[in-house]
Design a protein around this motif. Structure first.
Motif, mmCIF file in Angstrom:
data_model
loop_
_atom_site.group_PDB
_atom_site.id
_atom_site.type_symbol
_atom_site.label_atom_id
_atom_site.label_comp_id
_atom_site.label_asym_id
_atom_site.label_seq_id
_atom_site.Cartn_x
_atom_site.Cartn_y
_atom_site.Cartn_z
ATOM 1 N N VAL A 8 0.883 -1.156 0.000
ATOM 2 C CA VAL A 8 0.000 0.000 0.000
ATOM 3 C C VAL A 8 0.926 1.212 0.000
ATOM 4 C CG1 VAL A 8 -1.779 1.280 1.215
ATOM 5 C CG2 VAL A 8 -1.824 -1.222 1.233
ATOM 6 N N VAL A 9 0.881 1.962 -1.081
ATOM 7 C CA VAL A 9 1.728 3.144 -1.242
ATOM 8 C C VAL A 9 0.843 4.368 -1.094
ATOM 9 C CG1 VAL A 9 3.278 4.384 -2.803
ATOM 10 C CG2 VAL A 9 3.250 1.882 -2.813
ATOM 11 N N VAL A 10 1.279 5.314 -0.263
ATOM 12 C CA VAL A 10 0.491 6.525 -0.043
ATOM 13 C C VAL A 10 1.367 7.748 -0.270
ATOM 14 C CG1 VAL A 10 0.898 6.475 2.466
ATOM 15 C CG2 VAL A 10 -1.043 7.758 1.561
ATOM 16 N N GLY A 11 0.815 8.712 -0.990
ATOM 17 C CA GLY A 11 1.490 9.989 -1.179
ATOM 18 C C GLY A 11 1.164 10.904 -0.021
ATOM 19 N N VAL A 12 2.199 11.435 0.623
ATOM 20 C CA VAL A 12 2.020 12.294 1.794
ATOM 21 C C VAL A 12 2.620 13.659 1.500
ATOM 22 C CG1 VAL A 12 2.511 12.583 4.249
ATOM 23 C CG2 VAL A 12 2.190 10.293 3.318
ATOM 24 N N GLY A 13 1.872 14.702 1.782
ATOM 25 C CA GLY A 13 2.385 16.040 1.554
ATOM 26 C C GLY A 13 2.124 16.982 2.712
ATOM 27 N N GLY A 14 1.211 16.625 3.594
ATOM 28 C CA GLY A 14 0.918 17.481 4.730
ATOM 29 C C GLY A 14 -0.446 18.141 4.655
ATOM 30 N N SER A 15 -1.123 18.098 3.503
ATOM 31 C CA SER A 15 -2.461 18.676 3.398
ATOM 32 C C SER A 15 -3.447 17.809 4.183
ATOM 33 C CB SER A 15 -2.898 18.752 1.929
ATOM 34 O OG SER A 15 -3.122 17.446 1.427
ATOM 35 N N LEU A 16 -4.624 18.354 4.447
ATOM 36 C CA LEU A 16 -5.639 17.568 5.147
ATOM 37 C C LEU A 16 -6.016 16.326 4.346
ATOM 38 C CD1 LEU A 16 -8.032 20.293 6.603
ATOM 39 C CD2 LEU A 16 -6.432 18.834 7.838
ATOM 40 N N ALA A 17 -6.072 16.459 3.020
ATOM 41 C CA ALA A 17 -6.411 15.307 2.183
ATOM 42 C C ALA A 17 -5.333 14.227 2.276
ATOM 43 C CB ALA A 17 -6.609 15.746 0.735
ATOM 44 N N SER A 18 -4.060 14.629 2.283
ATOM 45 C CA SER A 18 -3.004 13.612 2.364
ATOM 46 C C SER A 18 -2.962 12.972 3.747
ATOM 47 C CB SER A 18 -1.638 14.189 1.977
ATOM 48 O OG SER A 18 -1.093 14.963 3.008
ATOM 49 N N LEU A 19 -3.319 13.718 4.788
ATOM 50 C CA LEU A 19 -3.392 13.126 6.125
ATOM 51 C C LEU A 19 -4.535 12.113 6.195
ATOM 52 C CD1 LEU A 19 -2.717 16.254 8.371
ATOM 53 C CD2 LEU A 19 -1.091 14.502 7.625
ATOM 54 N N ALA A 20 -5.655 12.445 5.567
ATOM 55 C CA ALA A 20 -6.770 11.494 5.507
ATOM 56 C C ALA A 20 -6.360 10.262 4.703
ATOM 57 C CB ALA A 20 -7.999 12.162 4.883
ATOM 58 N N ALA A 21 -5.611 10.456 3.614
ATOM 59 C CA ALA A 21 -5.136 9.338 2.795
ATOM 60 C C ALA A 21 -4.183 8.456 3.594
ATOM 61 C CB ALA A 21 -4.452 9.864 1.531
#
Length: 165
Positions: A8-21
């Motif tokens: 499971v690969v997740v892109g993380v950037g710090g936005s609320l959407a990426s935190l939810a992802a």
């Protein structure tokens, strides 16, 4: 979801959407017995082309340290540290996000999880990932806030979040 050898690969950037992802991806990895690979891709703020003209290794190292800190901060904000019951690999990579994410989730058995953050740049990354992905892609939207709260958050300053002495 059954474990089939993928990640499971997740892109993380710090936005609320990426935190939810990140939260959804950790749950998917835990439920399937897969490894969670959290990827934060970064580029120099002015872009690679301009950086190549005037490279500064100390500045690039500082940008990478900030990217690592942002990835660690995302885990702290979502889980209070490392998520329980899942093997996690954290990767900070200097490259375009769409290329890095598609490279890490290259196996058809992988699952790629992205935050569905709004905005033209984010939409472009999402479109490129969806066009290139060789595995299933799960888009996770940012939490919805009522309109009044969104306006208040836009006007908020750091002073609004200080703890009383």
């Amino acid at each position: 979801m059954a474990a089939d050898g993928g990640r499971v690969v997740v892109g993380v950037g710090g936005s609320l959407a990426s935190l939810a992802a990140l939260r959804v991806a950790a749950h998917a990895a835990r439920e399937s017995g897969r490894t969670l690979v959290a990827v934060l891709a970064w580029e120099p703020p002015e872009g690679e082309a301009l950086y190549v003209r005037n490279p500064e290794s100390a500045w690039a190292a500082q940008c990478e340290r900030e990217a690592r800190a942002r990835l660690d901060r995302a885990f702290d904000e979502v889980f209070g540290g490392a998520p329980q019951g899942v093997t996690v690999r954290r990767r900070v990579i200097r490259a375009r996000p769409d290329r890095v994410l598609c490279a890490w989730a290259a196996d058809p058995g992988d699952l790629l999880v992205l935050g569905a953050r709004t905005g033209p740049r984010r939409a472009a990354v999402r479109r490129r990932v969806l066009a290139r992905a060789r595995c299933p892609v799960l888009l996770v939207p940012a939490p919805a806030f009522p309109r009044r709260e969104r306006r208040a958050l836009r006007r908020a300053t750091t002073g609004d979040f200080e703890m009383p002495a």
